[in-house]
Every structure is written in C-alpha cells, then in structure tokens.
Design a protein around this motif. Structure first.
Motif, mmCIF file in Angstrom:
data_model
loop_
_atom_site.group_PDB
_atom_site.id
_atom_site.type_symbol
_atom_site.label_atom_id
_atom_site.label_comp_id
_atom_site.label_asym_id
_atom_site.label_seq_id
_atom_site.Cartn_x
_atom_site.Cartn_y
_atom_site.Cartn_z
ATOM 1 N N PHE A 91 33.640 -56.014 -35.585
ATOM 2 C CA PHE A 91 34.828 -55.130 -35.963
ATOM 3 C C PHE A 91 34.192 -53.695 -36.049
ATOM 4 O O PHE A 91 33.144 -53.650 -36.662
ATOM 5 C CB PHE A 91 35.649 -55.630 -37.170
ATOM 6 N N THR A 92 34.813 -53.004 -35.589
ATOM 7 C CA THR A 92 34.455 -51.450 -35.451
ATOM 8 C C THR A 92 35.666 -50.423 -36.106
ATOM 9 O O THR A 92 36.623 -50.202 -35.325
ATOM 10 C CB THR A 92 34.064 -51.130 -33.911
ATOM 11 N N PHE A 93 35.348 -49.992 -37.077
ATOM 12 C CA PHE A 93 36.511 -49.229 -37.722
ATOM 13 C C PHE A 93 36.093 -47.744 -37.833
ATOM 14 O O PHE A 93 36.899 -47.008 -38.319
ATOM 15 C CB PHE A 93 36.785 -49.828 -39.224
ATOM 16 N N GLN A 94 35.252 -47.276 -37.152
ATOM 17 C CA GLN A 94 34.641 -46.003 -37.167
ATOM 18 C C GLN A 94 35.856 -45.073 -36.739
ATOM 19 O O GLN A 94 36.227 -43.814 -37.310
ATOM 20 C CB GLN A 94 33.485 -45.448 -36.331
ATOM 21 N N ASP A 95 36.506 -45.313 -35.498
ATOM 22 C CA ASP A 95 37.674 -44.391 -35.080
ATOM 23 C C ASP A 95 38.852 -44.409 -36.313
ATOM 24 O O ASP A 95 39.410 -43.384 -36.560
ATOM 25 C CB ASP A 95 37.824 -44.742 -33.868
ATOM 26 N N GLY A 96 39.092 -45.383 -36.536
ATOM 27 C CA GLY A 96 40.312 -45.718 -37.530
ATOM 28 C C GLY A 96 40.166 -44.945 -38.856
ATOM 29 O O GLY A 96 40.894 -44.279 -39.408
ATOM 30 N N ASP A 97 38.824 -45.018 -39.242
ATOM 31 C CA ASP A 97 38.442 -44.478 -40.449
ATOM 32 C C ASP A 97 38.445 -43.015 -40.362
ATOM 33 O O ASP A 97 38.558 -42.384 -41.581
ATOM 34 C CB ASP A 97 36.947 -44.757 -40.868
ATOM 35 N N VAL A 98 38.215 -42.318 -39.168
ATOM 36 C CA VAL A 98 38.458 -40.758 -38.953
ATOM 37 C C VAL A 98 40.032 -40.485 -39.623
ATOM 38 O O VAL A 98 39.965 -39.388 -40.350
ATOM 39 C CB VAL A 98 38.130 -40.523 -37.709
ATOM 40 N N ILE A 99 40.925 -41.245 -39.218
ATOM 41 C CA ILE A 99 42.352 -41.100 -39.403
ATOM 42 C C ILE A 99 42.520 -41.439 -40.996
ATOM 43 O O ILE A 99 42.960 -40.610 -41.676
ATOM 44 C CB ILE A 99 43.194 -41.933 -38.639
ATOM 45 N N ALA A 100 41.837 -42.471 -41.429
ATOM 46 C CA ALA A 100 42.036 -43.092 -42.924
ATOM 47 C C ALA A 100 41.412 -42.001 -43.584
ATOM 48 O O ALA A 100 42.144 -41.616 -44.895
ATOM 49 C CB ALA A 100 41.506 -44.287 -42.943
ATOM 50 N N ASN A 101 40.441 -41.436 -43.284
ATOM 51 C CA ASN A 101 39.741 -40.429 -44.361
ATOM 52 C C ASN A 101 40.548 -38.946 -44.123
ATOM 53 O O ASN A 101 40.568 -38.312 -45.424
ATOM 54 C CB ASN A 101 38.236 -39.976 -43.998
ATOM 55 N N PHE A 102 41.190 -38.490 -43.117
ATOM 56 C CA PHE A 102 41.831 -37.357 -43.468
ATOM 57 C C PHE A 102 43.161 -37.782 -44.094
ATOM 58 O O PHE A 102 43.605 -36.675 -45.110
ATOM 59 C CB PHE A 102 42.287 -37.077 -41.668
ATOM 60 N N VAL A 103 43.738 -38.939 -43.926
ATOM 61 C CA VAL A 103 44.881 -39.206 -44.716
ATOM 62 C C VAL A 103 44.651 -38.995 -46.361
ATOM 63 O O VAL A 103 45.447 -38.530 -46.982
ATOM 64 C CB VAL A 103 45.381 -40.444 -44.472
ATOM 65 N N LYS A 104 43.409 -39.512 -46.564
ATOM 66 C CA LYS A 104 42.849 -39.731 -47.955
ATOM 67 C C LYS A 104 42.769 -38.084 -48.626
ATOM 68 O O LYS A 104 43.325 -37.760 -49.389
ATOM 69 C CB LYS A 104 41.510 -40.294 -48.287
ATOM 70 N N LYS A 105 41.891 -37.555 -47.775
ATOM 71 C CA LYS A 105 41.627 -35.928 -47.929
ATOM 72 C C LYS A 105 42.941 -35.107 -48.050
ATOM 73 O O LYS A 105 42.909 -34.317 -49.013
ATOM 74 C CB LYS A 105 40.766 -35.441 -46.581
ATOM 75 N N THR A 106 43.898 -35.445 -47.515
ATOM 76 C CA THR A 106 45.199 -34.566 -47.606
ATOM 77 C C THR A 106 46.242 -35.258 -48.232
ATOM 78 O O THR A 106 47.041 -34.648 -48.605
ATOM 79 C CB THR A 106 45.838 -34.602 -46.121
ATOM 80 N N GLY A 107 46.013 -36.450 -48.683
ATOM 81 C CA GLY A 107 46.891 -36.956 -49.653
ATOM 82 C C GLY A 107 48.091 -37.538 -49.218
ATOM 83 O O GLY A 107 49.265 -37.271 -49.735
ATOM 84 N N LYS A 108 48.157 -37.711 -47.929
ATOM 85 C CA LYS A 108 49.453 -38.451 -47.111
ATOM 86 C C LYS A 108 49.328 -39.878 -47.350
ATOM 87 O O LYS A 108 48.280 -40.364 -47.808
ATOM 88 C CB LYS A 108 49.189 -37.952 -45.811
ATOM 89 N N LYS A 109 50.329 -40.385 -46.498
ATOM 90 C CA LYS A 109 50.454 -41.889 -46.919
ATOM 91 C C LYS A 109 49.871 -42.365 -45.355
ATOM 92 O O LYS A 109 49.966 -41.569 -44.368
ATOM 93 C CB LYS A 109 51.881 -42.348 -46.867
ATOM 94 N N LEU A 110 49.492 -43.457 -45.256
ATOM 95 C CA LEU A 110 49.034 -43.994 -43.919
ATOM 96 C C LEU A 110 49.981 -45.425 -43.524
ATOM 97 O O LEU A 110 50.086 -46.099 -44.433
ATOM 98 C CB LEU A 110 47.407 -44.636 -43.977
ATOM 99 N N ARG A 111 50.142 -45.354 -42.320
ATOM 100 C CA ARG A 111 51.002 -46.705 -41.830
ATOM 101 C C ARG A 111 49.782 -47.154 -40.785
ATOM 102 O O ARG A 111 49.501 -46.487 -39.718
ATOM 103 C CB ARG A 111 52.027 -46.311 -41.051
ATOM 104 N N GLY A 112 49.414 -48.457 -40.825
ATOM 105 C CA GLY A 112 48.785 -49.358 -40.095
ATOM 106 C C GLY A 112 49.298 -49.550 -38.843
ATOM 107 O O GLY A 112 50.373 -50.178 -38.752
ATOM 108 N N HIS A 113 48.738 -49.413 -37.705
ATOM 109 C CA HIS A 113 49.466 -49.796 -36.324
ATOM 110 C C HIS A 113 48.291 -50.129 -35.247
ATOM 111 O O HIS A 113 47.507 -49.160 -35.149
ATOM 112 C CB HIS A 113 50.226 -48.209 -35.966
ATOM 113 N N ASN A 114 48.351 -51.283 -34.839
ATOM 114 C CA ASN A 114 49.109 -52.255 -35.508
ATOM 115 C C ASN A 114 48.243 -53.558 -35.140
ATOM 116 O O ASN A 114 47.042 -53.517 -34.646
ATOM 117 C CB ASN A 114 50.262 -52.582 -34.368
#
Ligand code: XIL
Length: 346
Positions: A91-114
């Motif tokens: 399992f390689t989550f590095q690329d997805g984590d870039v998105i998840a970290n941006f979401v956390k930093k900006t206080g937005k919501k995340l939708r997991g796809h897919n």
C-alpha cells in the motif's frame, strides 16, 4: 466590560451569526463564493476534484485553497487502486496523503474516491487469474486498508458497477465474484471505519430510467441483507441541452430508500454549442437546474465539481463548440455558469 462595550459585542455576535452563512463580510465588503452559497442553502459543502500537479499554477491554487469557494475536495486520481496498491498487498498512500494533508491544512472535507472500480486498476488486478475466494480476499483487503488509512471520510466504495441498461458491468470483479463483490467491499469499508459514510457512485443515473432503477433496486436489496450503504453519488458529467428533466424526482426516489445523495463529479460540457454568449448562457441555465434540484432535496448533502477550470478539466475542449465544461474558463475568468451555481442555491 463597559455597558456599551458589552452591547456592542453582543451586536457583533448576532450580526455575525445572521450574516455568516450567506456571506463572509470582509473589509466591509461582502465575500461571495460557491461554498458559501451552498452552506447558506444548508448543504454541507460545494467542493471540487483536484490533482496536486495542478497546484504549481498559483492562480489555480489560490482559488482552490479559498474556503469561500470550495469546502470539500476529492482526489481526481491518487486514491484509486493503481496508486494505492500498485503491487499485491503493498500500500502506497504518499500521493493520496498530499491531498489529505491539504484538506487538513485548509479545514475542508475530504471525499474518498474510490475503492472498487473497473478503471485505473494496477495490472496485477486486471490481468490476475483469481479464484473467487482469492479475489474476495483482494477486494476486502484493498477496501479495508484504504478506508482505514483515510478514516473519518465519506467513501465512494463502489464506482460505476452498472451498465446503462441496468445490468451489472462485466469486469474482473463481476466476472469472478458476481455481484457479491459489492457487499464484500461495503462490509470491509464499514469494518475499517464504523463512522465512514459509504456510497455507491455512478453516471447516467441523474434522471430516472433503467440504470437509476437498477441502482435503486440494488440499494434496496443491500439494505434488506443488512449490508451497510449510506448514500448514492450521482456523478453528473452532463452535456449542455441534455440535462434530464427528472433530476429532482430521481433524487427524491433515492432518498426515499433511507439514504442520502450527493452530486459527486459535476461538469456540463458544450457539444455542438458554440462557446459564445448564447452557449455560455445555456450552460449557466443547466448548472442552475442541477444545483436547484439538489437544493430542493434536503438529503442531497452537497455538490462536487470535477475540477473547476476548463484549463484542467478531464473533458477535452476542442474549439469552437466542444468542451468548456467548468465554471471558470482556462484563464480563471468566471463564466456565467459560476453565477448559475450561486443562483441554484438560492
Ligand atoms: C477521471 C480523471 O479525472 C482523469 O484524470 C483520469 O484520466 C480518468 O478518470 N468517473 C469517475 C472519475 O468516477 O474517477 C473519473 O476521473 C471521471 C469519470
């Protein structure tokens, strides 16, 4: 605190409470934005899909980052199977984590796809020669690890499992496991995160018809069997002039099953419609129609654009009369469609 000061503080508080959802007052000017409009309409968010490669474009990034415009993010690509489990059990989550970290930093919501989709699979899945129990294990492991890594989200667990005539799509999953891969994936996702919202997501289910009916029947049968299912994602890759008239009725039929719905991948392309004033006005009207339908259905919880500028849309633009599907043009000028979204939330 002085009497007058206390009064003033109370006034500011009340004024803020009243004014905030519709618009943020900034520097005496009223701030507008798509997400603010959605929130004012009591939706959870207006969001967008994105790819982090697009973020080097500073104008793009500044619009994306703005919570007045976007309150939710979907990874357009990097949480898909090819990128999250390129080799069996790796399992390689590095690329997805870039998105998840941006979401956390900006206080937005995340939708997991897919979790499970016939497309953008690694070769080892597409070309695999699995027995049914072997593939069941593979599906279960993938969904579990993915949803567990990104806990606390909404997930498109199943993506595009149906054909337009309402039959199940033939792919490695259906051909090996029949439709049992669907409950297998949903149950694995629920085990991975008891609080995640679990969706089935698809296209050509915007209006009533064979495909939407089949999905309603699938949801009913899953519920009957006690399989966890919380929502249906209505992708909404639409074409100007061809927006179904049954959008609202269709959403109402979905939510009557005891689930929520969301518009998950909205874009409305021009086709044989010149991108002049008239074409863009028709596009605006169609955006407004789609947003109004969601607005009218309480359990339509939010809307996601499949990226927001024609510059980075997955729909190719070929001038003069094809493409141009987004509310911002390729130079980040807001098109009439932008105002159509705002009006749809009113
Ligand atoms: C698209 C991406 O936007 C493209 O970059 C990629 O090449 C193909 O997939 N339905 C879906 C999305 O559920 O995952 C697709 O995203 C668009 C159609």
């Amino acid at each position: 605190m002085h009497h007058l000061g206390r009064f003033f503080a109370l006034f500011v508080l009340l004024a803020g409470a009243v004014a905030l959802p519709a618009s943020d007052a900034v520097d005496g000017r009223t701030k507008k934005g798509l997400n603010l409009a959605a929130k004012a309409a009591k939706k959870l968010y207006l969001g967008t899909a994105t790819n982090s490669e697009e973020w080097n474009d500073t104008t793009y990034y500044s619009i994306l980052e703005d919570n007045a415009e976007f309150g939710q993010i979907t990874a357009a690509n990097v949480m898909k199977w090819f990128d999250t489990e390129p080799e069996p059990g790796v399992f390689t989550f590095q690329d997805g984590d870039v998105i998840a970290n941006f979401v956390k930093k900006t206080g937005k919501k995340l939708r997991g796809h897919n979790c499970v989709w016939h497309n953008q699979l690694p070769d080892w899945v597409v070309n695999g020669t699995f027995t049914a129990p072997e593939l069941a294990f593979v599906v279960e492991r993938h969904c579990f690890e993915l949803v567990h890594h990104y806990r606390g989200q909404v997930w498109d667990v199943i993506n595009e499992s149906l054909n337009d005539d309402g039959t199940f799509r033939s792919d490695i999953f259906y051909d090996t496991l029949n439709s049992t891969y669907i409950p297998i994936a949903l149950r694995a996702a629920r085990r991975a995160d008891p609080h995640a919202k679990l969706y089935i997501n698809d296209y050509n289910i915007e209006g009533t018809g064979a495909k939407a009916t089949a999905l309603k029947n699938l949801v009913k049968s899953l519920k009957r069997q006690g399989v966890p299912i919380d929502g249906v994602g209505i992708q909404s890759h639409l074409t100007v002039g061809q927006v179904p008239t049954t959008l609202r009725q269709n959403m109402e039929e979905f939510v009557a099953l005891g689930i929520e719905v969301a518009i998950t991948e909205l874009d409305i392309r021009l086709l044989n419609t010149t991108a002049n004033e008239e074409g863009l006005a028709r596009q605006k009207a169609d955006y407004e129609t789609v947003i109004s339908a969601c607005n009218a259905v309480e359990k339509c919880v939010g809307v996601t654009l499949w990226d927001f500028t024609d510059k980075f849309s997955w729909i190719p633009t070929t001038p003069p009369n094809e493409g141009y599907p987004c509310p911002w043009d390729e130079n980040y000028v807001k098109k009439p469609a932008y105002e159509g979204i705002i009006q749809g939330f009113q």
